[in-house]
Scaffold this motif. Structure first.
Motif, PDB file in Angstrom:
ATOM      1  N   ASN A  69       2.219   6.539  12.057  1.00  0.00           N
ATOM      2  CA  ASN A  69       4.123   6.506  13.285  1.00  0.00           C
ATOM      3  C   ASN A  69       4.964   7.157  12.146  1.00  0.00           C
ATOM      4  N   LEU A  70       4.615   6.846  10.775  1.00  0.00           N
ATOM      5  CA  LEU A  70       5.453   7.197   9.168  1.00  0.00           C
ATOM      6  C   LEU A  70       5.111   8.397   9.291  1.00  0.00           C
ATOM      7  N   ALA A  71       3.946   8.857   8.948  1.00  0.00           N
ATOM      8  CA  ALA A  71       3.410  10.066   9.464  1.00  0.00           C
ATOM      9  C   ALA A  71       3.889  11.180  10.075  1.00  0.00           C
ATOM     10  N   ALA A  72       4.127  10.659  11.791  1.00  0.00           N
ATOM     11  CA  ALA A  72       4.384  11.913  12.765  1.00  0.00           C
ATOM     12  C   ALA A  72       6.213  11.849  12.794  1.00  0.00           C
ATOM     13  N   VAL A  83       1.121  -1.095  -0.040  1.00  0.00           N
ATOM     14  CA  VAL A  83       0.083   0.045  -0.030  1.00  0.00           C
ATOM     15  C   VAL A  83       0.984   1.187  -0.279  1.00  0.00           C
ATOM     16  N   LEU A  84       1.798   1.145   0.908  1.00  0.00           N
ATOM     17  CA  LEU A  84       2.815   2.277   1.170  1.00  0.00           C
ATOM     18  C   LEU A  84       3.545   2.449  -0.684  1.00  0.00           C
ATOM     19  N   PHE A  85       3.948   1.884  -0.967  1.00  0.00           N
ATOM     20  CA  PHE A  85       4.023   1.632  -2.577  1.00  0.00           C
ATOM     21  C   PHE A  85       3.410   2.367  -3.712  1.00  0.00           C
ATOM     22  N   GLY A  86       2.192   1.715  -2.945  1.00  0.00           N
ATOM     23  CA  GLY A  86       1.185   2.321  -4.331  1.00  0.00           C
ATOM     24  C   GLY A  86       0.922   3.706  -4.118  1.00  0.00           C
ATOM     25  N   LEU A  87       1.416   4.356  -2.973  1.00  0.00           N
ATOM     26  CA  LEU A  87       0.928   5.571  -2.858  1.00  0.00           C
ATOM     27  C   LEU A  87       2.058   6.914  -3.447  1.00  0.00           C
ATOM     28  N   GLY A  88       2.515   6.229  -4.450  1.00  0.00           N
ATOM     29  CA  GLY A  88       3.513   6.668  -5.245  1.00  0.00           C
ATOM     30  C   GLY A  88       4.370   7.959  -4.393  1.00  0.00           C
ATOM     31  N   ILE A  89       4.584   8.073  -3.073  1.00  0.00           N
ATOM     32  CA  ILE A  89       5.736   8.909  -2.762  1.00  0.00           C
ATOM     33  C   ILE A  89       6.874   9.271  -3.619  1.00  0.00           C
ATOM     34  N   ARG A  90       7.628  10.066  -3.693  1.00  0.00           N
ATOM     35  CA  ARG A  90       8.537  10.448  -4.510  1.00  0.00           C
ATOM     36  C   ARG A  90       9.928   9.612  -3.855  1.00  0.00           C
ATOM     37  N   TYR A  91      10.499   9.431  -4.487  1.00  0.00           N
ATOM     38  CA  TYR A  91      11.578   8.250  -4.059  1.00  0.00           C
ATOM     39  C   TYR A  91      11.055   7.157  -3.256  1.00  0.00           C
ATOM     40  N   VAL A  92      10.070   6.898  -2.895  1.00  0.00           N
ATOM     41  CA  VAL A  92       9.662   6.359  -2.355  1.00  0.00           C
ATOM     42  C   VAL A  92       9.703   3.760  -2.846  1.00  0.00           C
ATOM     43  N   GLY A  93      10.878   3.069  -3.373  1.00  0.00           N
ATOM     44  CA  GLY A  93      10.559   2.420  -4.432  1.00  0.00           C
ATOM     45  C   GLY A  93       9.817   1.413  -3.878  1.00  0.00           C
ATOM     46  N   GLU A  94      10.148   0.251  -4.173  1.00  0.00           N
ATOM     47  CA  GLU A  94       9.563  -0.979  -3.777  1.00  0.00           C
ATOM     48  C   GLU A  94      10.588  -1.205  -2.109  1.00  0.00           C
ATOM     49  N   THR A  95      11.944  -1.230  -2.562  1.00  0.00           N
ATOM     50  CA  THR A  95      12.660  -1.557  -1.662  1.00  0.00           C
ATOM     51  C   THR A  95      12.466  -0.793  -0.420  1.00  0.00           C
ATOM     52  N   VAL A  96      12.434   0.554  -0.601  1.00  0.00           N
ATOM     53  CA  VAL A  96      12.700   1.612   0.827  1.00  0.00           C
ATOM     54  C   VAL A  96      11.245   1.763   1.100  1.00  0.00           C
ATOM     55  N   ALA A  97      10.394   1.604  -0.090  1.00  0.00           N
ATOM     56  CA  ALA A  97       8.916   0.666   1.201  1.00  0.00           C
ATOM     57  C   ALA A  97       8.695   0.123   2.401  1.00  0.00           C
ATOM     58  N   ARG A  98       9.168  -1.357   1.985  1.00  0.00           N
ATOM     59  CA  ARG A  98       9.668  -2.310   2.799  1.00  0.00           C
ATOM     60  C   ARG A  98      10.284  -2.171   4.354  1.00  0.00           C
ATOM     61  N   LYS A  99      11.265  -0.752   3.658  1.00  0.00           N
ATOM     62  CA  LYS A  99      11.937  -0.272   4.980  1.00  0.00           C
ATOM     63  C   LYS A  99      11.914   0.537   5.961  1.00  0.00           C
ATOM     64  N   LEU A 100      10.819   1.002   5.180  1.00  0.00           N
ATOM     65  CA  LEU A 100      10.131   1.687   6.201  1.00  0.00           C
ATOM     66  C   LEU A 100       8.706   1.271   6.697  1.00  0.00           C
ATOM     67  N   ALA A 101       8.645   0.436   6.297  1.00  0.00           N
ATOM     68  CA  ALA A 101       6.835  -0.064   6.545  1.00  0.00           C
ATOM     69  C   ALA A 101       7.774  -1.140   7.903  1.00  0.00           C
ATOM     70  N   LEU A 102       8.826  -1.887   8.107  1.00  0.00           N
ATOM     71  CA  LEU A 102       9.526  -2.676   9.333  1.00  0.00           C
ATOM     72  C   LEU A 102      10.089  -1.334  10.492  1.00  0.00           C
ATOM     73  N   GLY A 103      10.390  -0.132   9.584  1.00  0.00           N
ATOM     74  CA  GLY A 103      11.146   0.977  10.340  1.00  0.00           C
ATOM     75  C   GLY A 103       9.634   1.183  11.471  1.00  0.00           C
ATOM     76  N   THR A 104       9.056   1.473  11.066  1.00  0.00           N
ATOM     77  CA  THR A 104       7.581   2.516  11.789  1.00  0.00           C
ATOM     78  C   THR A 104       6.803   1.787  12.643  1.00  0.00           C
ATOM     79  N   ARG A 105       5.944   0.443  11.437  1.00  0.00           N
ATOM     80  CA  ARG A 105       4.778  -0.072  12.121  1.00  0.00           C
ATOM     81  C   ARG A 105       3.812   0.029  11.423  1.00  0.00           C
ATOM     82  N   ASN A 106       3.262   1.758  11.223  1.00  0.00           N
ATOM     83  CA  ASN A 106       2.309   1.592  11.094  1.00  0.00           C
ATOM     84  C   ASN A 106       2.016   3.209  10.141  1.00  0.00           C
ATOM     85  N   ILE A 107       0.996   3.139   9.558  1.00  0.00           N
ATOM     86  CA  ILE A 107       1.253   4.201   8.596  1.00  0.00           C
ATOM     87  C   ILE A 107       0.940   5.285   9.731  1.00  0.00           C
TER      88      ILE A 107
END
Length: 670
Positions: A537-540, A511-535
């Motif tokens: 936490n990521l937004a804040a 879902v995070l990758f699908g949002l299409g945030i600039r510079y957030v590819g598949e690998t980065v989305a996976r790292k962000l998801a594991l690093g923040t656990r939920n949307i």
């Protein structure tokens, strides 16, 4: 007719029909009428039904396709299909050679192979039967295309040899000969269809067709260049290639065994000129270390083997006229200039457009309308303007000026400090950005929504049915409007709505990758998801918190903060939440066989008698141990097999790292 006469007749028909197919498809010089060919095929088919014991497993009668495939199944590769490092210059090859010598000494050989320009394929055989054919995909998993591959005349369905492993994989390249490509493209043009750009695209498109009977009408060929087995079956790559030939696989006769980098360069220089005499396209030469033991010693990087490299030939260059420049707006708002050229033949294809990359490139070239420009294909794929023939510039020619405003919505373009691309910030109202964003969201690597394609999204947008990603999840309430779309019947609507509903199960990282945030590819989305656990936490998250996550730099962090600082984006996320999409990581529990190796680190090197390296790796990890790629003072054990590289052994002894055998590991686990 005697039994021996029947056998001779059938063998003769197989040989004759295969020759006629080669004349027709490869040489484009048929020596028999279609009617006569079909009659001979019918005769062979009749004889095979009457005498099944004499039927050839790879008879021409079998190469006609099977049932239609609605969807291709994704299959994980037993052995990953890694890509090779590329180079275009000889010094890189000499540097590669020096790295090999430094790691394993001077006693080694290279195998040089033509680099075919086609579609990579992996064939699995079990008990000498073709089990499945899988495309390269992302290197870890690919599409199963077995029914389509079975239509290729030189791919064996059954092997008669008894010396084959019980289970093995053969890797190769599916391609189309140039003469066949040109003939089929002429037929497409006569029917009003858009011709394919090159044989590689034609071959790739053919393998992805859903009807094997249609695939069988398009002549494909294949070369094979790699054998993978559970346990070492041969000592060298060269021996395995010779075995593949005897087993019935099509192996290029132009492969060469070389004893030095000078011989490798001689081979490269020869084929740089001679490649144009081949009936198929190659774009370079692949160089591999011959010994499998030495390959294992050299190992892999994350993306490619250290024991192989690809030398790519530089592209052809032609001169033509720049007629005008158009501008494309991508889904992230980046505005890319495109040169529209006077059509010219380049590397076997007609080129009408070339990328100009960005405003800096236009300035560097000092482009003027009507300029005579030199064009080449970067990596022989994407046409690119290299420079301008200033001697031919007309007096008073108008200079090409990159626009200040978005060519689609008129918004003032911006360019951030340190970046070369201008982009349109109006992502909520710029038409190509809206469409591109939704197309990205439904794509296979993101939400993978069945029943929806790029053209459908374009139609939905034009009719006002979707303006945001969240609009996809209320399409079920617009059934009557959907029915008005051309070629979109009840079954299509039903499949689409089912696909949209199933997408709600996709994990947070998708879902995070699908949002299409600039510079957030598949690998980065996976790292962000594991690093923040939920949307939430990521937004804040602050800049410091984001950059503390593995592989997240300041540029990515700033883009994320900017994205979540936009109220329109947060509104979309809240709507998606209300529709039931996954916005948090679901914890999975990994059950270990034991914790006997917890906290222990291992490096595996050499060849082992009772287990493969992969099996040993699994044994260690399943009991809590960790595998490392290099030797250091912190390493607990070097698991050493036969023919281990001298450099690793020397380093381990210098650092007093304990050496253990296969049997010692088993004892540790008891």
């Amino acid at each position: 007719m005697s039994q021996s006469s029947v056998q001779d007749t059938m063998d003769a028909l197989v040989k004759e029909l295969n020759q006629h197919s080669y004349n027709y498809y490869v040489l484009a010089m048929p020596t028999i009428a279609d009617y006569e060919f079909d009659k001979k095929l019918e005769e062979l088919s009749r004889l095979e039904k009457e005498h099944p014991g004499f039927a050839d497993p790879d008879s021409p009668t079998l190469k006609v396709g099977g049932d239609i495939t609605k969807n291709f199944v994704t299959v994980k590769h037993r052995w990953p299909m890694l890509s090779l490092g590329n180079t275009y210059n000889e010094q890189d090859l000499r540097d590669f050679d020096e790295r090999i010598k430094k790691a394993i000494g001077d006693n080694f050989e290279y195998v040089c192979e033509l680099k075919f320009d086609g579609l990579s394929i992996s064939l699995s055989y079990q008990d000498n039967q073709l089990l499945r054919a899988v495309t390269r995909g992302d290197g870890t998993k690919g599409d199963e295309v077995t029914s389509n591959v079975k239509t290729i005349s030189n791919i064996p369905h059954h092997l008669k040899k008894a010396d084959t492993p019980p289970l093995f994989e053969v890797r190769g390249e599916i391609f189309m000969h140039r003469a066949a490509f040109e003939r089929l493209n002429r037929e497409r043009e006569e029917l009003g269809d858009i011709p394919y750009a090159n044989p590689r695209n034609f071959a790739s498109g053919t393998i992805k067709m859903q009807d094997p009977k249609e695939v069988s009408k398009r002549p494909l060929d294949a070369f094979f260049y790699s054998l993978n087995t559970e346990k070492e079956h041969y000592k060298t790559h060269w021996e395995s290639l010779q075995a593949l030939k005897t087993w019935g696989f099509h192996v290029s006769e132009h492969t060469r065994l070389s004893g030095s980098i000078e011989e490798v360069l001689e081979f490269i220089h020869h084929w740089e000129k001679e490649r144009f005499k081949l009936t198929y396209d190659i774009d370079g030469i692949v160089i591999k270390v011959n010994s499998f033991t030495q390959q294992q010693e050299l190992g892999f990087t994350a993306k490619s083997p250290r024991w192989a490299i690809s030398y790519k030939y530089k592209a052809e260059e032609v001169e033509t006229l720049l007629e005008r420049v158009s501008y494309q707006v991508g889904r992230t708002g980046a505005v890319t200039p495109v040169a529209n050229l006077k059509p010219v033949l380049l590397a076997g294809t007609t080129v009408k457009r070339a990328t100009l990359h960005n405003a800096n490139e236009i300035e560097r070239l000092d482009l003027h309308f009507g300029d005579s420009v030199f064009v080449e294909k970067g990596g022989e794929i994407i046409p690119k303007i290299m420079n301008v023939n200033l001697e031919k510039r007309k007096p008073g020619a108008e200079k090409v000026i990159y626009p200040l405003n978005c060519p689609e919505c008129g918004t003032l373009l911006i360019r951030k400090e340190g970046e070369v691309a201008f982009y349109c910030p109006n992502d909520e109202a710029c038409p190509p950005q809206i469409v591109g964003k939704i197309q990205h969201f439904i794509s296979r690597k993101a939400m993978n929504i069945d029943g929806l394609g790029d053209e459908t999204i374009e139609s939905f947008y034009q009719k006002g049915l979707v303006n945001h990603i969240s609009d996809l999840y209320v399409l079920k309430d617009k059934a009557e409007s959907l029915k008005t779309i051309e070629r979109f019947g009840e079954r299509s609507i039903e499949n689409m709505l089912k696909g949209i509903e199933l997408s709600k199960q996709m994990p947070f990282e998708k879902v995070l990758f699908g949002l299409g945030i600039r510079y957030v590819g598949e690998t980065v989305a996976r790292k962000l998801a594991l690093g923040t656990r939920n949307i939430d936490n990521l937004a804040a998250a602050s800049l410091e918190e984001l950059t503390a996550i593995d592989e997240i730099g300041e540029r990515i962090a700033e883009s994320i903060i900017e994205y979540f600082g936009n109220p329109a984006h947060m509104e979309q996320i809240n709507l998606l939440k209300s529709h039931g999409l996954q916005f948090e990581v679901v914890n999975t529990v990994i059950t270990l066989e034991s914790n006997k190796l917890t906290g222990k680190t291992f490096v595996i090197s050499g060849v082992f008698e009772n287990h493969s390296r992969e099996e040993l790796k699994e044994m260690i990890e399943n009991n809590g141990g960790k595998i490392l790629s290099s030797i250091s003072a912190k390493l607990n054990y070097l698991l050493a097999g036969d023919n281990m590289g001298p450099s690793k052994l020397e380093k381990a002894q210098k650092l007093n790292v304990p050496l253990i055998s296969e049997e010692d590991l088993i004892e540790l686990l008891k």
